[in-house]
Enzyme design. Structure first.
Site, PDB file in Angstrom:
ATOM      1  N   ASP A  67       0.827  -1.199   0.000  1.00  0.00           N
ATOM      2  CA  ASP A  67       0.000   0.000   0.000  1.00  0.00           C
ATOM      3  C   ASP A  67       0.864   1.253   0.000  1.00  0.00           C
ATOM      4  O   ASP A  67       2.088   1.194   0.145  1.00  0.00           O
ATOM      5  CB  ASP A  67      -0.939   0.012   1.210  1.00  0.00           C
ATOM      6  CG  ASP A  67      -0.297  -0.597   2.459  1.00  0.00           C
ATOM      7  OD1 ASP A  67       0.876  -0.273   2.733  1.00  0.00           O
ATOM      8  OD2 ASP A  67      -0.950  -1.393   3.144  1.00  0.00           O
ATOM      9  N   ASP A 136      -8.015  -3.545  14.395  1.00  0.00           N
ATOM     10  CA  ASP A 136      -9.394  -3.824  14.006  1.00  0.00           C
ATOM     11  C   ASP A 136      -9.485  -4.991  13.019  1.00  0.00           C
ATOM     12  O   ASP A 136     -10.547  -5.237  12.448  1.00  0.00           O
ATOM     13  CB  ASP A 136     -10.060  -2.581  13.417  1.00  0.00           C
ATOM     14  CG  ASP A 136      -9.334  -2.027  12.192  1.00  0.00           C
ATOM     15  OD1 ASP A 136      -8.376  -2.693  11.712  1.00  0.00           O
ATOM     16  OD2 ASP A 136      -9.714  -0.955  11.710  1.00  0.00           O
ATOM     17  N   HIS A 138      -7.725  -5.339  10.127  1.00  0.00           N
ATOM     18  CA  HIS A 138      -7.475  -5.074   8.704  1.00  0.00           C
ATOM     19  C   HIS A 138      -6.135  -5.651   8.265  1.00  0.00           C
ATOM     20  O   HIS A 138      -5.205  -5.785   9.050  1.00  0.00           O
ATOM     21  CB  HIS A 138      -7.559  -3.569   8.393  1.00  0.00           C
ATOM     22  CG  HIS A 138      -6.428  -2.739   8.915  1.00  0.00           C
ATOM     23  ND1 HIS A 138      -6.557  -1.880   9.982  1.00  0.00           N
ATOM     24  CD2 HIS A 138      -5.143  -2.606   8.490  1.00  0.00           C
ATOM     25  CE1 HIS A 138      -5.408  -1.267  10.199  1.00  0.00           C
ATOM     26  NE2 HIS A 138      -4.533  -1.692   9.300  1.00  0.00           N
TER      27      HIS A 138
END
Length: 260
Positions: A67, A136, A138
């Site tokens: 990313d 969370d 991800h």
């Protein structure tokens, strides 16, 4: 899915690096999937040591980052291209032109996302993908609610992720709101996924990943469907697992003939 519980972050790094080293010795031109953040750092430290002390060769390998932030200049110290160079590429003998990151500064971001997908495919796909996991659940920057079939695209970060990443910036106000990230479907096409996590702060996410239902609310849980995922965690990250003793038993009695 193989779950391996180790003593601490250093052991996790050594184990993950060992998987990379075995691949490179078997396939010198392997395509590596590269992650940023705190979790992979011990892996890159050990890979650098293996290169310097044992001659582990990266000269024929290539890499694709997961990313990139949208809008950060390419030379910004927290742009993920910079981070990958600093934490990994500059410490081994992989060619600079062989390490690719999504283009978060492109005028046509959607076109850049499609081009990144095409580049991964043209390289033959990722042989080994290193992953961390967010608090969370991800993976990459595929936040809760992401499509489990998604491809490389633009995502808006949750405030929790921005707070988690603020430690790398002077303040949370400097953390971009948007990123370009490989999609869940893209990640799932890697031939081997190695996910690393350490610390009690990742315990709930690891429980959801390994023992929870497969759900877009914990995106990492989709790895339950992956044919070759290795989860390497320390004792603290394993603290919420109900079947931790079984995972230890499986690993302690792993047959020699079984692949990594």
């Amino acid at each position: 899915m193989e779950v391996v519980i180790l003593k601490d972050a250093r052991e996790v790094g050594r184990a993950a690096a060992g998987v990379f080293a075995a691949l490179l010795r078997r396939k010198p031109d392997a395509v590596l999937g590269l992650a940023t953040g705190s979790s992979p750092l011990p892996v890159y430290d050990e890979l650098a040591r293996l290169h310097v002390e044992e001659g582990l060769d990266f000269s024929q390998a290539s890499g694709f980052a997961l990313d990139e932030y949208v809008g950060l200049p390419a030379d910004h110290p927290e742009a993920y291209g910079s981070v990958i160079r600093r934490d990994f590429a500059s410490r081994v003998n992989i060619g600079p032109a062989s390490v690719h990151t999504p283009d978060g500064t492109a005028a046509d971001l959607e076109g850049a996302c499609a081009a990144y997908e095409e580049a991964i495919a043209a390289a033959g796909g990722v042989d080994l993908q290193i992953l961390g996991i967010g608090t969370d659940g991800h993976i990459g920057f595929n936040e809760p609610g992401s499509s489990l079939a998604s491809r490389t695209r633009i995502k808006t970060l949750t405030e929790q992720t921005r707070r988690d990443n603020a430690r790398f910036f002077s303040s949370i106000d400097e953390v971009p709101h948007h990123v370009v990230t490989q999609g869940v479907g893209t990640i799932m096409e890697a031939r081997h996924v190695v996910l690393v996590a350490t610390g009690a702060g990742k315990a709930d996410a690891i429980h959801g990943l390994v023992e929870g239902p497969v759900t877009a609310m914990c995106v990492g849980s989709v790895l339950q469907f992956h044919p070759h995922t290795t989860v390497l965690i320390d004792e603290a990250a394993a603290s919420s697992l109900k079947h931790a003793e079984y995972y230890r038993h499986v690993y302690d009695n792993k047959p020699r003939w079984q692949d990594h």
